[in-house]
Design an enzyme around this catalytic site. Structure first.
Site, PDB file in Angstrom:
ATOM      1  N   GLY A 171      49.791 -26.671 -31.512  1.00  0.00           N
ATOM      2  CA  GLY A 171      49.826 -27.048 -30.101  1.00  0.00           C
ATOM      3  C   GLY A 171      48.675 -26.372 -29.369  1.00  0.00           C
ATOM      4  O   GLY A 171      47.645 -26.017 -29.952  1.00  0.00           O
ATOM      5  N   GLY A 172      48.883 -26.168 -28.073  1.00  0.00           N
ATOM      6  CA  GLY A 172      47.831 -25.560 -27.259  1.00  0.00           C
ATOM      7  C   GLY A 172      47.448 -24.173 -27.738  1.00  0.00           C
ATOM      8  O   GLY A 172      46.361 -23.672 -27.412  1.00  0.00           O
ATOM      9  N   GLY A 406      10.466 -33.433 -35.401  1.00  0.00           N
ATOM     10  CA  GLY A 406      11.277 -32.751 -34.390  1.00  0.00           C
ATOM     11  C   GLY A 406      11.974 -31.537 -34.970  1.00  0.00           C
ATOM     12  O   GLY A 406      12.147 -30.514 -34.294  1.00  0.00           O
ATOM     13  N   ALA A 407      12.348 -31.643 -36.243  1.00  0.00           N
ATOM     14  CA  ALA A 407      13.053 -30.530 -36.884  1.00  0.00           C
ATOM     15  C   ALA A 407      12.153 -29.294 -36.951  1.00  0.00           C
ATOM     16  O   ALA A 407      12.626 -28.173 -36.880  1.00  0.00           O
ATOM     17  CB  ALA A 407      13.525 -30.934 -38.275  1.00  0.00           C
TER      18      ALA A 407
HETATM   19  C1  HXC Z   1      61.480 -20.393 -29.923  1.00  0.00           C
HETATM   20  C2  HXC Z   1      61.167 -20.493 -32.172  1.00  0.00           C
HETATM   21  C3  HXC Z   1      60.022 -21.304 -32.007  1.00  0.00           C
HETATM   22  C4  HXC Z   1      59.660 -21.645 -30.692  1.00  0.00           C
HETATM   23  C5  HXC Z   1      60.297 -20.980 -34.094  1.00  0.00           C
HETATM   24  N1  HXC Z   1      61.294 -20.326 -33.491  1.00  0.00           N
HETATM   25  N2  HXC Z   1      59.525 -21.595 -33.202  1.00  0.00           N
HETATM   26  N3  HXC Z   1      61.876 -20.039 -31.140  1.00  0.00           N
HETATM   27  N4  HXC Z   1      60.406 -21.178 -29.668  1.00  0.00           N
HETATM   28  N5  HXC Z   1      58.563 -22.393 -30.456  1.00  0.00           N
HETATM   29  C6  HXC Z   1      62.342 -19.516 -34.115  1.00  0.00           C
HETATM   30  C7  HXC Z   1      63.329 -20.344 -34.898  1.00  0.00           C
HETATM   31  O1  HXC Z   1      64.355 -20.790 -34.058  1.00  0.00           O
HETATM   32  C8  HXC Z   1      63.821 -19.331 -35.918  1.00  0.00           C
HETATM   33  O2  HXC Z   1      64.740 -18.478 -35.304  1.00  0.00           O
HETATM   34  C9  HXC Z   1      62.594 -18.503 -36.197  1.00  0.00           C
HETATM   35  O3  HXC Z   1      61.717 -18.706 -35.071  1.00  0.00           O
HETATM   36  C10 HXC Z   1      61.862 -18.939 -37.435  1.00  0.00           C
HETATM   37  O4  HXC Z   1      61.677 -20.339 -37.376  1.00  0.00           O
HETATM   38  P1  HXC Z   1      62.015 -21.281 -38.612  1.00  0.00           P
HETATM   39  O5  HXC Z   1      61.966 -22.659 -38.089  1.00  0.00           O
HETATM   40  O6  HXC Z   1      63.244 -20.816 -39.302  1.00  0.00           O
HETATM   41  O7  HXC Z   1      60.801 -20.945 -39.558  1.00  0.00           O
HETATM   42  P2  HXC Z   1      59.986 -21.897 -40.506  1.00  0.00           P
HETATM   43  O8  HXC Z   1      60.915 -22.742 -41.296  1.00  0.00           O
HETATM   44  O9  HXC Z   1      59.056 -21.047 -41.231  1.00  0.00           O
HETATM   45  O10 HXC Z   1      59.183 -22.878 -39.525  1.00  0.00           O
HETATM   46  C11 HXC Z   1      58.174 -22.377 -38.703  1.00  0.00           C
HETATM   47  C12 HXC Z   1      57.724 -23.468 -37.700  1.00  0.00           C
HETATM   48  C13 HXC Z   1      58.994 -24.049 -36.975  1.00  0.00           C
HETATM   49  C14 HXC Z   1      57.009 -24.564 -38.457  1.00  0.00           C
HETATM   50  C15 HXC Z   1      56.744 -22.797 -36.753  1.00  0.00           C
HETATM   51  O11 HXC Z   1      59.779 -22.940 -36.509  1.00  0.00           O
HETATM   52  C16 HXC Z   1      58.634 -24.915 -35.833  1.00  0.00           C
HETATM   53  O12 HXC Z   1      58.283 -26.081 -35.997  1.00  0.00           O
HETATM   54  N6  HXC Z   1      58.748 -24.389 -34.600  1.00  0.00           N
HETATM   55  C17 HXC Z   1      58.504 -25.127 -33.413  1.00  0.00           C
HETATM   56  C18 HXC Z   1      57.028 -25.338 -33.240  1.00  0.00           C
HETATM   57  C19 HXC Z   1      56.728 -26.000 -31.939  1.00  0.00           C
HETATM   58  O13 HXC Z   1      56.915 -27.196 -31.762  1.00  0.00           O
HETATM   59  N7  HXC Z   1      56.298 -25.197 -30.959  1.00  0.00           N
HETATM   60  C20 HXC Z   1      55.948 -25.651 -29.665  1.00  0.00           C
HETATM   61  C21 HXC Z   1      54.551 -26.216 -29.833  1.00  0.00           C
HETATM   62  S1  HXC Z   1      53.920 -26.708 -28.311  1.00  0.00           S
HETATM   63  P3  HXC Z   1      65.866 -17.719 -36.137  1.00  0.00           P
HETATM   64  O14 HXC Z   1      66.709 -17.058 -35.099  1.00  0.00           O
HETATM   65  O15 HXC Z   1      66.564 -18.757 -36.940  1.00  0.00           O
HETATM   66  O16 HXC Z   1      65.168 -16.725 -37.007  1.00  0.00           O
HETATM   67  C22 HXC Z   1      53.098 -25.405 -27.827  1.00  0.00           C
HETATM   68  C23 HXC Z   1      52.456 -25.603 -26.548  1.00  0.00           C
HETATM   69  C24 HXC Z   1      51.508 -24.515 -26.274  1.00  0.00           C
HETATM   70  O17 HXC Z   1      53.058 -24.419 -28.444  1.00  0.00           O
HETATM   71  C25 HXC Z   1      50.754 -24.947 -25.074  1.00  0.00           C
HETATM   72  C26 HXC Z   1      49.690 -23.992 -24.709  1.00  0.00           C
HETATM   73  C27 HXC Z   1      48.812 -24.568 -23.670  1.00  0.00           C
END
Ligand code: HXC
Length: 518
Positions: A171-172, A406-407
């Site tokens: 993401g961002g 040019g290079a």
């Molecule tokens: C809160 C989160 C989290 C999140 C993971 N966790 N991502 N909690 N917010 N974004 C927590 C899970 O609930 C879990 O908690 C622990 O972290 C580990 O995650 P798992 O899913 O069990 O791990 P894994 O299987 O290794 O997968 C990792 C992952 C997946 C691929 C990163 O967690 C995932 O897809 N997360 C969401 C990613 C996402 O969409 N993020 C937002 C992107 S948008 P527990 O308690 O079970 O240990 C963004 C915008 C930014 O980031 C903008 C900036 C401008």
């Protein structure tokens, strides 16, 4: 609590913080072949030098039940320490706490060390291993990212910023590393993308997995986002330390000169033999680089991307230098879109951090064709031209063989404030190669000749052109080349050149900022 109990309480709190999201999650992290955030910091910094800030920070969110779950430090470890005795600031995202996701307080901790790094004038290292925006924190998380981005932008060109990606970065969140000077990714355990495979499938129908979409290989070879693909985290950590060896603490300091035990007047006889007699034949520019730099060491940036140009840090008599070199071994060393972008960014980084630049030239020209033209080779080629012309650091150029059109101008020519421009006797500095020139100038005459005479006529004309133009002396005659040097002497001449011009001053006119053709 009496005073002794208070001290015990502190020790206990520190132990609790050290455990992050707990032993089970630490175990899971290790199972994936990854180090924990703390382990990474201790490996990066000099032994015992780490001092942590904000160990007791906790999140302030009350959404979706997260108020019931708190971890000391809130998922990112921040502080400072030293690398080879020099101060650095560092943050390391802790995947064991809410997946390393970014909360308001998490962002504040990062901003604090970034601000301190700027005040002190010391590098900042960011270790990324995060699920992105902490979902429960909503817009506060987005605001936190933007606060970090703003600081990345302000710090750009002021202090070295190094990013390592040792896990998810999606993401961002990808934009903070993208704004920094160096991006290192660990093979198989890291990925970066703006939108993940699921969203890609929904929006475009394309089916692709995480590794193929944004793994280290992709970013090291196809996108150019990663400057280094490390085999594992250990190598990634070594690369962080290595990069900083060549960079100063900030833009007001010079890079550190180290003791060099490689003789500066070492002659390399092999260089007198390296250019093939046939101008169409390739050789490996890396052989040239390794034989002239100190101890054969080149820290190559983007080694697997746009291989027709080589960029990297090396040392000459212990002095850090950025090397830019055309690679005749790959696409004949032609300048195309990717090579221009790669080298332009490298030249600007060197210039920002007072790292002198050595340019080794063997370039047949810009890559022809509609793909390049339609892709904007004009704008992208202009980036490299701009970067060289704007750079005020000491610039030494050695033309080994071809330097056409040019290079020629682009590759740190005299007129782009090249300070010392040398050529080997094998150099061919001209508007174009003999073949092309004869085609343009003689086509009407050639077409009028009977075919049996045409070939001989072309050969004669090409030879005539080669003798007149495909050499270094035409350019030397006009002072565009300062000297024609014997190839085996190159190391000595380059070192003496950099020593001679070390104190040179070039300035650019005052302006808000330039308008580089982005
Ligand atoms: C809160 C989160 C989290 C999140 C993971 N966790 N991502 N909690 N917010 N974004 C927590 C899970 O609930 C879990 O908690 C622990 O972290 C580990 O995650 P798992 O899913 O069990 O791990 P894994 O299987 O290794 O997968 C990792 C992952 C997946 C691929 C990163 O967690 C995932 O897809 N997360 C969401 C990613 C996402 O969409 N993020 C937002 C992107 S948008 P527990 O308690 O079970 O240990 C963004 C915008 C930014 O980031 C903008 C900036 C401008």
């Amino acid at each position: 609590m009496n005073n002794q109990e208070k001290i015990q309480d502190l020790i206990q709190k520190r132990q609790e913080a050290a455990l992050g999201g707990g032993e089970k999650r630490i175990e899971a992290q290790h199972q994936k072949g990854k180090y924990t955030a703390r382990e990474r910091i201790h490996m990066i910094l000099d032994d015992g030098s780490f001092e942590e800030f904000d160990m007791f920070v906790q999140h302030r969110s009350h959404n979706l039940g997260i108020e019931k779950e708190h971890y000391l430090g809130d998922g990112v470890i921040t502080g400072h320490g030293t690398i080879d005795g020099r101060i650095v600031f560092i943050y390391s995202q802790d995947f064991t706490v809410f997946g390393g996701s970014l909360s308001e307080t998490f962002a504040q901790k990062i901003c604090k060390v970034m601000d301190m790094a700027m005040k002190v004038g010391a590098p900042i290292i960011g270790i990324n291993d995060s699920g992105g925006a902490r979902i429960q924190e909503g817009v506060n998380s987005l605001a936190g990212y933007a606060e970090i981005f703003q600081r990345n932008i302000m710090a750009s060109g002021v202090i070295p910023q190094i990013s390592a990606i040792f896990g998810p970065c999606a993401g961002g969140a990808v934009y903070s590393p993208a704004l920094t000077d160096v991006v290192i990714m660990s093979n198989n355990t890291s990925y970066m993308f703006v939108t993940g495979p699921k969203v890609v499938k929904t929006v475009t129908g394309e089916q692709i997995d995480t590794e193929e979409l944004g793994g280290a290989s992709v970013h090291a070879t196809k996108s150019g986002v990663a400057h280094f693909r490390a085999d594992d985290e250990d190598e990634g950590i070594m690369l962080i330390r290595k990069c900083l060896e060549y960079m100063p603490q900030n833009n007001l300091e010079e890079p550190i000169q180290t003791v060099c035990d490689d003789p500066i007047d070492r002659l390399e006889d092999t260089l007198n033999e390296i250019i093939p007699e046939n101008p169409m034949e390739a050789y490996d520019m890396k052989d040239v680089i390794y034989s002239i730099v100190d101890s054969q060491e080149l820290l190559e940036f983007q080694r697997h991307y746009a291989k027709n140009i080589i960029t990297g840090f090396a040392k000459f008599d212990g002095m850090p230098v950025g090397v830019v070199a055309n690679q005749p071994n790959y696409l004949a060393g032609v300048l195309d879109i990717n090579a221009s972008r790669k080298a332009a960014r490298f030249v600007r980084m060197c210039d920002a951090f007072n790292i002198p630049i050595l340019t080794l030239v063997d370039v047949p020209g810009f890559m022809p064709g509609s793909r390049q033209e339609h892709g904007g080779i004009i704008t992208h080629g202009a980036k490299l031209l701009f970067a060289y012309g704007e750079a005020t650091v000491p610039k030494v150029t050695v033309t080994l063989r071809k330097s056409y059109g040019g290079a020629h101008d682009v590759m740190s020519s005299k007129q782009l404030r090249g300070d010392l421009n040398y050529a080997w006797p094998t150099a061919e500095i001209a508007v174009m190669g003999p073949k092309g020139a004869v085609e343009v100038l003689e086509s009407r005459h050639i077409n009028a000749l009977p075919p049996e005479e045409a070939a001989e006529y072309i050969r004669k004309k090409e030879q005539e052109y080669t003798e007149k133009f495909a050499n270094p002396y035409e350019a030397a005659k006009f002072g565009y080349i300062d000297d024609v040097i014997e190839p085996r002497n190159t190391r000595f001449r380059v070192i003496r050149a950099f020593k001679t011009i070390a104190g040179k001053k070039d300035t650019n006119p005052p302006k808000k900022h330039c308008n580089i053709p982005l």
